[in-house]
Write a protein that holds these residues in place. Structure first.
Motif, mmCIF file in Angstrom:
data_model
loop_
_atom_site.group_PDB
_atom_site.id
_atom_site.type_symbol
_atom_site.label_atom_id
_atom_site.label_comp_id
_atom_site.label_asym_id
_atom_site.label_seq_id
_atom_site.Cartn_x
_atom_site.Cartn_y
_atom_site.Cartn_z
ATOM 1 N N LEU A 44 1.081 -1.397 -0.030
ATOM 2 C CA LEU A 44 0.197 -0.112 -0.008
ATOM 3 C C LEU A 44 0.858 1.243 -0.036
ATOM 4 O O LEU A 44 0.703 2.401 -0.574
ATOM 5 N N ALA A 45 1.990 1.268 0.709
ATOM 6 C CA ALA A 45 2.835 2.377 0.785
ATOM 7 C C ALA A 45 3.409 2.446 -0.547
ATOM 8 O O ALA A 45 3.504 3.840 -1.043
ATOM 9 N N LEU A 46 3.959 1.717 -1.047
ATOM 10 C CA LEU A 46 4.516 1.647 -2.527
ATOM 11 C C LEU A 46 3.688 2.408 -3.626
ATOM 12 O O LEU A 46 3.986 3.224 -4.368
ATOM 13 N N MET A 47 2.173 1.691 -3.589
ATOM 14 C CA MET A 47 1.468 2.183 -4.292
ATOM 15 C C MET A 47 1.015 3.707 -4.241
ATOM 16 O O MET A 47 0.670 4.511 -5.363
ATOM 17 N N LEU A 48 0.813 3.969 -2.939
ATOM 18 C CA LEU A 48 0.564 5.541 -2.670
ATOM 19 C C LEU A 48 1.659 6.389 -3.068
ATOM 20 O O LEU A 48 1.744 7.510 -3.633
ATOM 21 N N PHE A 49 3.007 5.895 -2.609
ATOM 22 C CA PHE A 49 4.098 6.822 -3.177
ATOM 23 C C PHE A 49 4.079 6.976 -4.716
ATOM 24 O O PHE A 49 4.501 8.080 -5.162
ATOM 25 N N PHE A 50 3.928 5.659 -5.523
ATOM 26 C CA PHE A 50 4.258 5.956 -6.913
ATOM 27 C C PHE A 50 3.033 6.920 -7.506
ATOM 28 O O PHE A 50 2.864 7.517 -8.253
ATOM 29 N N LEU A 51 1.698 6.696 -6.875
ATOM 30 C CA LEU A 51 0.517 7.230 -7.274
ATOM 31 C C LEU A 51 0.486 8.804 -6.731
ATOM 32 O O LEU A 51 0.467 9.731 -8.005
ATOM 33 N N ALA A 52 1.146 9.187 -5.963
ATOM 34 C CA ALA A 52 1.213 10.666 -5.389
ATOM 35 C C ALA A 52 2.228 11.387 -6.460
ATOM 36 O O ALA A 52 2.125 12.312 -6.888
ATOM 37 N N GLY A 53 3.449 10.801 -6.521
ATOM 38 C CA GLY A 53 4.552 11.192 -7.385
ATOM 39 C C GLY A 53 4.149 11.273 -8.842
ATOM 40 O O GLY A 53 4.639 12.099 -9.346
ATOM 41 N N GLY A 54 3.660 10.206 -9.289
ATOM 42 C CA GLY A 54 3.338 10.234 -10.778
ATOM 43 C C GLY A 54 2.332 11.048 -11.113
ATOM 44 O O GLY A 54 2.191 11.803 -12.137
ATOM 45 N N ALA A 55 1.154 11.480 -10.092
ATOM 46 C CA ALA A 55 0.187 12.210 -10.414
ATOM 47 C C ALA A 55 0.522 13.692 -10.467
ATOM 48 O O ALA A 55 0.043 14.333 -11.335
ATOM 49 N N CYS A 56 1.633 13.913 -9.538
ATOM 50 C CA CYS A 56 2.043 15.285 -9.487
ATOM 51 C C CYS A 56 3.064 15.571 -10.809
ATOM 52 O O CYS A 56 3.002 16.655 -11.282
ATOM 53 N N ALA A 57 3.548 14.659 -11.138
ATOM 54 C CA ALA A 57 4.565 14.670 -12.411
ATOM 55 C C ALA A 57 3.447 14.739 -13.471
ATOM 56 O O ALA A 57 3.986 15.798 -14.565
ATOM 57 N N ALA A 58 2.353 14.170 -13.759
ATOM 58 C CA ALA A 58 1.578 14.313 -14.945
ATOM 59 C C ALA A 58 0.809 15.583 -14.777
ATOM 60 O O ALA A 58 0.634 16.264 -15.777
ATOM 61 N N LEU A 59 0.506 16.093 -13.494
ATOM 62 C CA LEU A 59 0.023 17.346 -13.371
ATOM 63 C C LEU A 59 0.834 18.742 -13.834
ATOM 64 O O LEU A 59 0.373 19.747 -14.337
ATOM 65 N N GLY A 60 2.260 18.197 -13.728
ATOM 66 C CA GLY A 60 3.045 19.337 -14.012
ATOM 67 C C GLY A 60 3.199 20.513 -12.904
ATOM 68 O O GLY A 60 1.967 20.649 -12.437
ATOM 69 N N GLY A 61 4.226 20.970 -12.821
ATOM 70 C CA GLY A 61 4.164 22.114 -11.558
ATOM 71 C C GLY A 61 4.600 23.432 -12.202
ATOM 72 O O GLY A 61 5.049 23.485 -13.364
ATOM 73 N N ARG A 62 5.004 24.245 -11.456
ATOM 74 C CA ARG A 62 5.875 25.513 -11.905
ATOM 75 C C ARG A 62 7.172 25.345 -11.507
ATOM 76 O O ARG A 62 7.442 25.994 -10.360
ATOM 77 N N GLY A 63 7.817 24.742 -12.411
ATOM 78 C CA GLY A 63 9.332 24.738 -12.357
ATOM 79 C C GLY A 63 10.094 25.926 -13.059
ATOM 80 O O GLY A 63 9.464 26.724 -13.789
ATOM 81 N N GLY A 64 11.325 25.750 -13.130
ATOM 82 C CA GLY A 64 12.355 26.765 -13.869
ATOM 83 C C GLY A 64 12.191 26.418 -15.282
ATOM 84 O O GLY A 64 11.558 25.461 -15.732
#
Length: 136
Positions: A44-64
């Motif tokens: 469950l921890a691995l699933m949440l880890f990859f889900l949270a990280g991947g979702a934020c990567a797919a959303l894209g942020g305000r980077g440099g």
């Protein structure tokens, strides 16, 4: 592979650790404990880890400016971005189950596959909806 560097992995590690810790704590309170329970909490921890990280990567942020092209590519290719965390989840979940449990090869593979498919589907949908919202 560049999409793997896009996620906020420190935040994702916190989300995964909290989810796995709650799962482990709940099972400890109910009196059920063993390597299978630890493996379930880690899964469950691995699933949440990859889900949270991947979702934020797919959303894209305000980077440099340095990662602007990578984030633009990620917004236009959400399903390709989703395959990286899904594949990493598949491998890590499979290996963890093979080491900690007596589960067979195909059982561990099946557990990793369906969890990876769920992560890929959710991240892909999040990225596709985010890209459609930004274009519209």
């Amino acid at each position: 592979m560049a999409s793997a560097s896009l996620g906020p992995w420190r935040t994702a590690a916190t989300v995964g650790a909290l989810g796995g810790g709650v799962s482990l704590g709940f099972n400890a309170i109910t009196g059920d404990f063993g390597l299978g329970v630890v493996a379930g909490a880690l899964s469950l921890a691995l699933m949440l880890f990859f889900l949270a990280g991947g979702a934020c990567a797919a959303l894209g942020g305000r980077g440099g400016a340095a990662d602007h092209r990578i984030r633009r590519w990620a917004r236009s290719h959400p399903w390709q971005v989703a395959t990286v965390p899904a594949a990493l989840l598949l491998v890590s979940d499979f290996l963890m189950r093979q080491i900690l449990t007596s589960e067979g090869f195909f059982g561990s593979l099946w557990d990793g596959l369906w969890r990876g498919a769920v992560v890929a589907g959710l991240i892909g949908l999040i990225g596709a909806m985010s890209g459609a919202r930004r274009r519209g």
